[in-house]
Design a protein around this motif. Structure first.
Motif, mmCIF file in Angstrom:
data_model
loop_
_atom_site.group_PDB
_atom_site.id
_atom_site.type_symbol
_atom_site.label_atom_id
_atom_site.label_comp_id
_atom_site.label_asym_id
_atom_site.label_seq_id
_atom_site.Cartn_x
_atom_site.Cartn_y
_atom_site.Cartn_z
ATOM 1 N N PHE A 30 1.009 -1.282 0.118
ATOM 2 C CA PHE A 30 0.010 0.245 0.127
ATOM 3 C C PHE A 30 0.878 1.253 0.006
ATOM 4 O O PHE A 30 0.746 2.230 -0.682
ATOM 5 N N SER A 31 1.955 1.096 0.886
ATOM 6 C CA SER A 31 2.786 2.504 1.076
ATOM 7 C C SER A 31 3.358 2.822 -0.194
ATOM 8 O O SER A 31 3.733 3.892 -0.514
ATOM 9 N N SER A 32 3.705 1.717 -1.329
ATOM 10 C CA SER A 32 4.473 2.285 -2.360
ATOM 11 C C SER A 32 3.369 1.957 -3.502
ATOM 12 O O SER A 32 3.852 2.290 -4.565
ATOM 13 N N ASN A 33 2.239 1.906 -3.567
ATOM 14 C CA ASN A 33 1.316 1.699 -4.606
ATOM 15 C C ASN A 33 0.855 2.955 -5.325
ATOM 16 O O ASN A 33 0.163 3.850 -4.431
ATOM 17 N N THR A 34 1.291 3.456 -6.272
ATOM 18 C CA THR A 34 0.988 4.765 -6.987
ATOM 19 C C THR A 34 -0.465 4.874 -7.429
ATOM 20 O O THR A 34 -0.732 5.762 -7.652
ATOM 21 N N LYS A 35 -1.167 3.544 -7.457
ATOM 22 C CA LYS A 35 -2.586 3.938 -7.927
ATOM 23 C C LYS A 35 -3.512 4.371 -6.809
ATOM 24 O O LYS A 35 -4.536 4.479 -6.890
ATOM 25 N N VAL A 36 -2.915 4.322 -5.446
ATOM 26 C CA VAL A 36 -3.512 4.859 -4.523
ATOM 27 C C VAL A 36 -3.749 6.459 -4.410
ATOM 28 O O VAL A 36 -2.655 6.997 -4.323
ATOM 29 N N PRO A 37 -4.944 7.004 -4.652
ATOM 30 C CA PRO A 37 -4.830 8.686 -4.587
ATOM 31 C C PRO A 37 -4.489 9.063 -3.305
ATOM 32 O O PRO A 37 -4.563 8.631 -2.284
ATOM 33 N N GLU A 38 -3.694 10.346 -3.559
ATOM 34 C CA GLU A 38 -3.352 10.938 -2.210
ATOM 35 C C GLU A 38 -4.248 11.178 -1.327
ATOM 36 O O GLU A 38 -4.099 11.214 0.012
ATOM 37 N N HIS A 39 -5.376 11.642 -1.652
ATOM 38 C CA HIS A 39 -6.473 12.071 -0.748
ATOM 39 C C HIS A 39 -7.096 10.830 0.019
ATOM 40 O O HIS A 39 -7.731 11.153 0.921
ATOM 41 N N ILE A 40 -6.707 9.781 -0.498
ATOM 42 C CA ILE A 40 -7.183 8.391 0.290
ATOM 43 C C ILE A 40 -6.130 7.852 1.215
ATOM 44 O O ILE A 40 -6.662 7.173 2.188
ATOM 45 N N ARG A 41 -5.044 8.381 1.064
ATOM 46 C CA ARG A 41 -3.728 7.764 2.044
ATOM 47 C C ARG A 41 -4.016 8.620 3.407
ATOM 48 O O ARG A 41 -3.617 7.643 4.495
ATOM 49 N N ILE B 148 -17.432 12.996 10.077
ATOM 50 C CA ILE B 148 -17.352 11.417 9.891
ATOM 51 C C ILE B 148 -17.889 11.267 8.476
ATOM 52 O O ILE B 148 -17.636 10.528 7.700
ATOM 53 N N LEU B 149 -19.175 11.663 8.300
ATOM 54 C CA LEU B 149 -19.961 11.272 7.370
ATOM 55 C C LEU B 149 -19.457 11.954 6.204
ATOM 56 O O LEU B 149 -19.235 11.079 5.166
ATOM 57 N N ALA B 150 -18.904 12.859 6.165
ATOM 58 C CA ALA B 150 -17.926 13.474 4.734
ATOM 59 C C ALA B 150 -16.751 12.565 4.243
ATOM 60 O O ALA B 150 -16.703 12.208 3.291
ATOM 61 N N GLN B 151 -16.362 12.231 5.428
ATOM 62 C CA GLN B 151 -15.025 11.295 5.206
ATOM 63 C C GLN B 151 -15.498 9.954 4.869
ATOM 64 O O GLN B 151 -14.829 9.595 3.828
ATOM 65 N N LEU B 152 -16.508 9.444 5.343
ATOM 66 C CA LEU B 152 -16.996 7.967 5.054
ATOM 67 C C LEU B 152 -17.258 8.153 3.425
ATOM 68 O O LEU B 152 -17.178 7.351 2.772
ATOM 69 N N LEU B 153 -17.927 9.125 3.029
ATOM 70 C CA LEU B 153 -18.538 9.369 1.676
ATOM 71 C C LEU B 153 -17.119 9.304 0.802
ATOM 72 O O LEU B 153 -17.615 9.028 -0.505
ATOM 73 N N GLU B 154 -16.303 10.089 1.208
ATOM 74 C CA GLU B 154 -15.085 10.128 0.276
ATOM 75 C C GLU B 154 -14.475 8.603 0.257
ATOM 76 O O GLU B 154 -13.947 8.249 -0.832
ATOM 77 N N LEU B 155 -14.456 7.861 1.183
ATOM 78 C CA LEU B 155 -14.045 6.611 1.206
ATOM 79 C C LEU B 155 -15.031 5.840 0.173
ATOM 80 O O LEU B 155 -14.394 4.970 -0.671
ATOM 81 N N LYS B 156 -16.056 5.938 0.415
ATOM 82 C CA LYS B 156 -17.086 5.104 -0.330
ATOM 83 C C LYS B 156 -16.816 5.358 -2.111
ATOM 84 O O LYS B 156 -16.804 4.528 -2.727
ATOM 85 N N ALA B 157 -16.794 6.727 -2.172
ATOM 86 C CA ALA B 157 -16.511 7.094 -3.783
ATOM 87 C C ALA B 157 -14.958 6.213 -4.159
ATOM 88 O O ALA B 157 -15.105 5.610 -5.320
ATOM 89 N N GLY C 68 -21.143 -2.662 3.199
ATOM 90 C CA GLY C 68 -21.146 -2.465 4.837
ATOM 91 C C GLY C 68 -20.722 -1.058 5.072
ATOM 92 O O GLY C 68 -21.678 -0.467 5.872
ATOM 93 N N LEU C 69 -20.157 -0.366 4.323
ATOM 94 C CA LEU C 69 -19.748 0.943 4.459
ATOM 95 C C LEU C 69 -21.107 1.671 4.193
ATOM 96 O O LEU C 69 -21.266 2.686 4.672
ATOM 97 N N CYS C 70 -21.798 1.342 3.062
ATOM 98 C CA CYS C 70 -22.940 2.086 2.867
ATOM 99 C C CYS C 70 -23.734 2.157 3.858
ATOM 100 O O CYS C 70 -24.845 2.887 4.089
#
Lengths: 291, 291
Positions: A49-60, A199-208, A264-266
């Motif tokens: 995960f820490s080296s995966n360039t496909k993970v967007p910065e805003h998700i890290r 928390i809801l806004a953060q969960l929605l960002e993760l959901k996307a 589950g997240l939804c």
């Protein structure tokens, strides 16, 4: 100076004959590698995960920072490898914390028959199957005098769907101990669950991200909610934060989204959303939020 | 004038000693009540759904119209109750049809141990667990000479994740029989899957409802994709349509979203979205579509 973390709400704990996690003064968290494949697989996930360039910065920001592994000597003299992570609570004063295991299924398709049977039993007996998630632990700060509301593990293990709904309300209530049990006021809901940084806004960002990412399947992974009641009562931001933890059962996504985690997240999002709607009157249209 | 429907791709079929569905000339579909609780529960679902004012109008079009139940006499003289529904294919010429059972779990929490074990085995052996959905049947119109590509049930039962990806491409390909197997061209993808009235747009409308609705849990329910290749080749709209069918295992939502159906639906959406992106170059941002 290593010590036992006092903010842990779930997971393995140290005892006379068992290693538990440690924290140091510089904000690092040392998690003993779990036995069998699990420890190695969790370390492998953090490496990937820490080296995966496909993970967007805003998700890290939703994952603990990883600092590698380190062999450490227990007081018994035995050496054991640890995963070195960011101590998520190190900069916080009296954080309220909730650990929620996501997914109606906590086993991956590649697990052993024995392990699957064990997980399936737990998933069916807990709220995992009906709700798509289950509580693993929590502590809610009440005040300096009363300290924390921290139900024990047996209580947590037996929480049903209705209990979960109540606990998600208690988590954002400012009552004293006596009232918290009978009539949680949810007075912190809008500052903790709501708002553009809540928390809801953060969960929605993760959901996307979960609607799109096909790299990892986060079997038996938890989300952590954290905030500080003291800050809210002083009129500051609650410093609400969502983090993902526990990656011992992550598997490759193989081009398929993690539909089990996403479902589950939804479901959890809907629970939080309902509390916000009831307590603050925010409205929903087609599952989209209007703040 | 009752006859056996020729567009059925999955589910129970009539045989010498078994009742199967029938259609009439006026566009009605007669589905024999299944044995045990199942038939009664499917009828109960249709009764509940058709009169439930909480179901939004724009969602009703995804369900077959329900005309009640009717006792009908088989050629053997035996009387049997039927559910009377809209015949979804009655107005179509050579429709291509795909039946996809949604959810990584096809059993409800209240089912018997025996039934759960049977379903779990199927879910694990099929793509339900890895993908969150599995194919139940399909027929793809090729041309008047060759008729339909219609793999048999044994083939369908054995489809793995990669097969599913290929079949979802074949479904929107215009090749002749020989080429369809080796190099499906996906030339109908944008007219069938894409566009404001296409299958993807309809799935996204359903998804928005499933993120919010807590009335029903659609265990073991299928989505049906239908379109007409002839129309596309004549430059008309593909008349692409998504329908939900098979409600014998629907249970009450009890205030919780159907996270199992939603997760599988999101996984299917991602498959369709990937095909559209590859073949038409449409772009995605955070899981949102840009047509």
């Amino acid at each position: 100076m290593l010590k036992i973390p006092n903010h842990q709400v779930a997971g393995h704990e140290a005892s006379a004959d068992k290693l538990g996690p440690l924290v140091d003064d510089s904000g690092r968290f040392y998690k003993p590698l779990q036995s069998g494949k699990r420890g190695a697989e969790e370390a492998a996930f953090y490496e990937s995960f820490s080296s995966n360039t496909k993970v967007p910065e805003h998700i890290r920001k939703y994952f603990p920072t990883y600092y590698g592994t380190k062999v450490m000597k227990a007081s018994t003299g035995v050496e054991h490898p640890h995963i070195v992570l960011q101590d998520l609570a190190s900069t916080r004063v009296n954080p309220s914390i909730m650990d929620i295991k996501i997914g109606s299924r906590t086993w991956g398709p590649e697990a052993s028959e024995e392990y699957i049977a064990k997980c399936l039993k737990k998933d069916r007996e807990s709220t995992s199957v009906p709700l798509g998630f289950r509580l693993s632990g929590l502590r809610v700060f009440i005040n300096d005098e009363s300290g924390f509301y921290k139900p024990n593990r047996d209580f947590i293990r037996k929480t049903g769907p209705d209990d979960v709904r109540v606990i998600l309300r208690k988590f954002v209530s400012s009552n004293s101990s006596e009232k918290l049990d009978t009539a949680p006021d949810c007075s912190l809901a809008s500052s903790v669950y709501g708002g553009t940084n809540g928390i809801l806004a953060q969960l929605l960002e993760l959901k996307a991200w979960f609607e799109d990412q096909t790299i990892y399947h986060f079997n038996a992974c938890s989300v952590l909610f954290m905030f500080e009641k003291g800050l809210v009562l002083n009129g500051a931001s609650s410093n609400a934060e969502v983090k993902l933890i526990d990656f011992a059962h992550v598997t490759e996504g193989k081009g398929v989204i993690d539909h089990n985690f996403l479902g589950g997240l939804c479901s959890l999002i809907k629970f939080i959303f309902d509390i916000l709607t009831e307590t603050t009157g925010h409205a929903a249209t087609n599952g989209q939020l209007e703040f």
